[in-house]
Design an enzyme around this catalytic site. Structure first.
Site, PDB file in Angstrom:
ATOM      1  N   CYS A  59      -9.754  -2.284 -23.467  1.00 43.56           N
ATOM      2  CA  CYS A  59      -9.094  -3.083 -24.042  1.00 43.56           C
ATOM      3  C   CYS A  59      -8.230  -2.501 -25.464  1.00 43.56           C
ATOM      4  O   CYS A  59      -8.599  -1.172 -25.492  1.00 43.56           O
ATOM      5  CB  CYS A  59      -9.808  -4.236 -24.729  1.00 43.56           C
ATOM      6  N   ARG A 117      -3.520  -0.009 -22.074  1.00 42.37           N
ATOM      7  CA  ARG A 117      -5.021  -0.297 -22.189  1.00 42.37           C
ATOM      8  C   ARG A 117      -5.709  -1.467 -21.393  1.00 42.37           C
ATOM      9  O   ARG A 117      -6.797  -1.507 -21.481  1.00 42.37           O
ATOM     10  CB  ARG A 117      -5.296  -0.238 -23.629  1.00 42.37           C
ATOM     11  N   TRP A 150      -8.930  -5.656 -20.952  1.00 42.50           N
ATOM     12  CA  TRP A 150      -9.256  -5.515 -19.455  1.00 42.50           C
ATOM     13  C   TRP A 150     -10.497  -5.990 -19.276  1.00 42.50           C
ATOM     14  O   TRP A 150     -11.734  -5.221 -19.995  1.00 42.50           O
ATOM     15  CB  TRP A 150      -9.363  -3.944 -19.209  1.00 42.50           C
ATOM     16  N   ASN A 169     -13.165  -3.744 -28.239  1.00 44.58           N
ATOM     17  CA  ASN A 169     -13.116  -2.641 -27.273  1.00 44.58           C
ATOM     18  C   ASN A 169     -14.345  -2.177 -26.892  1.00 44.58           C
ATOM     19  O   ASN A 169     -14.994  -1.426 -27.739  1.00 44.58           O
ATOM     20  CB  ASN A 169     -11.996  -1.899 -27.234  1.00 44.58           C
ATOM     21  N   GLY A 170     -14.784  -2.381 -25.693  1.00 46.51           N
ATOM     22  CA  GLY A 170     -16.233  -1.439 -25.595  1.00 46.51           C
ATOM     23  C   GLY A 170     -16.982  -2.435 -24.736  1.00 46.51           C
ATOM     24  O   GLY A 170     -16.571  -3.329 -24.105  1.00 46.51           O
ATOM     25  N   GLU A 217      -5.062  13.035  -4.094  1.00 51.46           N
ATOM     26  CA  GLU A 217      -4.075  12.406  -5.080  1.00 51.46           C
ATOM     27  C   GLU A 217      -3.140  11.415  -4.351  1.00 51.46           C
ATOM     28  O   GLU A 217      -2.790  10.573  -5.232  1.00 51.46           O
ATOM     29  CB  GLU A 217      -3.589  13.700  -5.891  1.00 51.46           C
ATOM     30  N   LYS A 264      -2.553   7.452  -5.357  1.00 48.62           N
ATOM     31  CA  LYS A 264      -1.231   7.054  -5.712  1.00 48.62           C
ATOM     32  C   LYS A 264      -1.138   6.001  -4.953  1.00 48.62           C
ATOM     33  O   LYS A 264      -0.193   4.834  -5.553  1.00 48.62           O
ATOM     34  CB  LYS A 264      -0.307   8.243  -5.854  1.00 48.62           C
ATOM     35  N   GLU A 291      -3.100   2.733  -5.497  1.00 50.70           N
ATOM     36  CA  GLU A 291      -3.220   2.018  -6.742  1.00 50.70           C
ATOM     37  C   GLU A 291      -1.804   1.202  -7.036  1.00 50.70           C
ATOM     38  O   GLU A 291      -1.971   0.216  -7.744  1.00 50.70           O
ATOM     39  CB  GLU A 291      -3.561   2.979  -7.799  1.00 50.70           C
ATOM     40  N   HIS A 331     -14.486  14.241  13.300  1.00 49.79           N
ATOM     41  CA  HIS A 331     -16.002  13.611  13.297  1.00 49.79           C
ATOM     42  C   HIS A 331     -16.338  12.329  12.803  1.00 49.79           C
ATOM     43  O   HIS A 331     -17.114  11.661  12.513  1.00 49.79           O
ATOM     44  CB  HIS A 331     -16.543  14.626  12.161  1.00 49.79           C
ATOM     45  N   LYS A 336      -4.505   2.056 -18.297  1.00 53.48           N
ATOM     46  CA  LYS A 336      -4.268   3.341 -18.411  1.00 53.48           C
ATOM     47  C   LYS A 336      -5.344   4.035 -19.068  1.00 53.48           C
ATOM     48  O   LYS A 336      -5.558   5.274 -18.385  1.00 53.48           O
ATOM     49  CB  LYS A 336      -3.094   3.458 -19.399  1.00 53.48           C
TER      50      LYS A 336
END
Ligand code: M6R
Length: 614
Positions: free
Chosen positions: A2, A27, A76, A102-103, A486, A490, A493, A509, A609
């Site tokens: 947050c 955030r 968040w 935040n946390g 990657e 991308k 998300e 396999h 982020k």
């Protein structure tokens, strides 16, 4: 994860807090809130809403609250669903104490139970509310507020940074920090508080990074700082200039697009800075040349895109500098046995320098007596302060949640560093280092020209077509495998299309069972001729099952290009720089697929982020 933003000073707080929250919205954006002390009677007044800051701003049309001490929050979600009740600020029973946090409070459940038994009434599902009620209770049993804060932090387990406003203290804000970032900017009869100093960039450059495990009483022209035992500390302000312009999108539709398009310059800047600082690089890393000569092992750690950069860089260090590399996924490695080897270093790779998983992995490595180094894009970050040495990448502020230019800068810096270490070990000469720098500049040119070449086709034809698919598979081999990972991350998300990624030879396999016309398969080529031929065989296996192939290939790779339903073809580069040269095109294609789907590209749902919780 947050954001916390606060203001104590001569002016009304709301406009600063709301601008700060807007800047820090990367955030978290599940919900937002604002609280202040009423200028006359010092009541806590507040407003909250679901969604981002723009929703909260609408609340002020009906309820234009403001005060000289104010604080805000974007959330968040960790504990409790996304709702107005769970938005911050949270309160004690009497709404005399108001908190933004935040946390994570890891022992919130047992604290909540004991507080409820003592008669406290909770209004939310958050761990944050526990802090407010616990503090309420401690204020009645301790003779002064400082002792109550010491009592509070002794009871809280976890990582946290929070700000508290209280009716009985109308000129003061309490801030507390343990393992989550919090900084204070000092102005003229005003103090700014934020999770990231970006919130007050342009307002002051006089910064105090609150020390770990400390708390402070902040008034408009004073700070009283204490450690968690209650011992007074001297605040050490630093001058830190942060670039900031209000029009950061500069006409682009999304930050992500702007950041994709900046990559050629970012690579050039990173090469030029490393070239200019060549003789200081070991000092920055906290090493001397002899240690570099004797280096036998490098541990690279990171999360998400930064972890992919580490996986690509493994090929650089092992091939060019002949040093054994272990790549650790930060969230996993600290729970695995670690085998210390002499002459080893660890490099934490992170755009933000604040990612909790990476920070904890670096702390773990430091406890194992490993020399830790941060490779970050934010030089003022916690990772830089906590490691023995630090190197910057020069991507500039990255705002979109999806990391793009930071990846390009990380790969550039690590390629350069592998050559520098090889030079120190006597494996290459000065001229080879210069050649490597030029190879990076060539890759930067190709990254950009490839985007220019395919932009129109992507926008008009390819993105609208591929946006119809519900899933996609990504394949690579050798160095193109982490790059395929990657690419897969991308696309998922930002577009919410389900993707998975495999080394191409693994297809037979198991995942080959998934291949049909409904699932396009992205395949990323490689310049090593032997591995390329194997990759072609894997592509043939896909085509033999009527699979749909999108190939990212290099000029002259006729077999792969002919097999593909869609082929992007770029000029040849140094084989180890193939991923870097393809980066822009891959990101641009994924970006336009998400754009066709009308996704909130810069702030994908459920993400943030900078992830300062584990
Ligand atoms: O700031 P960091 O590089 O430490 O962040 C690590 C990841 O959270 C980040 O790369 C994430 O995976 C991005 N959203 C990917 O685009």
């Amino acid at each position: 994860m947050c954001s916390v933003v606060g203001y104590v000073g001569k002016n009304l707080s709301r406009s600063f807090v709301m601008e700060g929250l807007t800047r820090l919205e990367y955030r978290g954006y599940d919900s937002a809130g604002f609280a202040c002390l009423h200028p006359q009677d010092h009541r806590v007044i507040y407003t909250k809403s679901q969604g981002g800051v723009s929703n909260l701003l609408k609340n002020f049309e009906k309820s234009p609250i403001d005060g000289f001490l104010g604080m805000g929050h974007t959330r968040w979600s960790t504990h409790g669903v996304i709702s107005t009740e769970n938005a911050h600020p949270q309160f004690d029973c009497k709404k005399m104490i108001s908190i933004v946090h935040n946390g994570i409070i890891e022992n919130h459940h047992e604290l909540r139970l004991s507080l409820m038994q003592a008669g406290h009434i909770f209004q939310s599902q958050t761990d944050t509310e526990t802090i407010a009620h616990l503090f309420e209770s401690l204020l009645t049993t301790h003779k002064n507020i400082k002792d109550a804060v010491v009592g509070l932090v002794n009871r809280l387990e976890g990582a946290y940074a929070f700000a508290i406003l209280m009716t009985p203290y109308p000129d003061m804000m309490l801030v507390v920090r343990k393992r989550s970032p919090l900084c204070i900017g000092s102005g003229d009869d005003e103090m700014f508080i934020a999770s990231d100093m970006l919130a007050f960039a342009g307002k002051t450059n006089k910064m105090l990074f609150l020390p770990d495990e400390s708390f402070a009483f902040i008034r408009k022209n004073s700070i009283e700082l204490f450690d968690f035992k209650g011992t007074a500390l001297q605040p050490h302000f630093q001058i830190v200039d942060i670039p900031w312009t209000s029009d950061m999108k500069q006409g682009y539709e999304h930050f992500m697009l702007k950041e994709i398009c900046e990559q050629k310059r970012v690579i050039q800047d990173t090469v030029n800075k490393y070239r200019a600082q060549e003789h200081e690089v070991y000092q920055k890393m906290g090493l001397v040349a002899q240690q570099v000569k004797e280096l036998q092992r490098i541990t690279l750690v990171g999360c998400g895109t930064s972890w992919h950069a580490a996986r690509v860089a493994q090929f650089f260090f092992e091939t060019i500098a002949r040093v054994r590399v272990d790549v650790g996924l930060a969230s996993e490695m600290r729970y695995l046995p670690f085998f210390l080897e002499k002459n080893s270093i660890a490099i934490g790779i992170s755009q933000s320098g604040e990612t909790a998983d990476t920070l904890e992995a670096l702390r773990f490595l430091r406890e194992q007596s490993v020399h830790t180094i941060a490779l970050v894009n934010v030089p003022s970050s916690t990772m830089v302060r906590e490691t023995r040495g630090a190197l910057s990448v020069y991507a500039g502020p990255e705002v979109a949640v999806a990391s793009t230019k930071a990846f390009a800068a990380q790969v550039t810096a690590l390629y350069w560093l592998a050559h520098k270490i090889a030079l120190e070990k006597g494996l290459i000469n000065e001229r080879a280092l210069k050649t490597a720098e030029n190879e990076l500049l060539v890759a930067a040119e190709i990254l950009e020209s490839a985007m220019d070449q395919y932009k129109r086709e992507i926008v008009q034809k390819l993105a609208p077509y591929y946006a119809q698919f519900k899933q996609a598979l990504f394949l690579g081999r050798h160095i193109s495998y982490p790059f395929a990972q990657e690419a897969s991350l991308k696309l998922k998300e930002i577009s919410y299309i389900f993707t998975d990624c495999y080394p191409a030879a693994e297809l037979k396999h198991g995942p080959l069972a998934l291949v049909d016309k409904e699932m396009p398969i992205f395949i990323f080529s490689i310049l090593d001729p032997v591995i390329y031929q194997k990759l072609v065989s894997n592509a043939q296996e896909v085509k033999a099952r009527s699979g749909h192939l999108i190939a990212f290939a290099f000029e002259g790779q006729k077999e792969l290009i002919e097999l593909a339903d869609t082929a992007f073809v770029i000029p040849r580069v140094n084989p180890l720089l193939g991923p870097l040269a393809m980066t822009g095109l891959m990101q641009l294609f994924n970006y336009h697929i998400a754009r066709v789907l009308n996704r909130p590209i810069d702030k994908p749902r459920n993400l943030a982020k900078s992830l300062t919780v584990e």
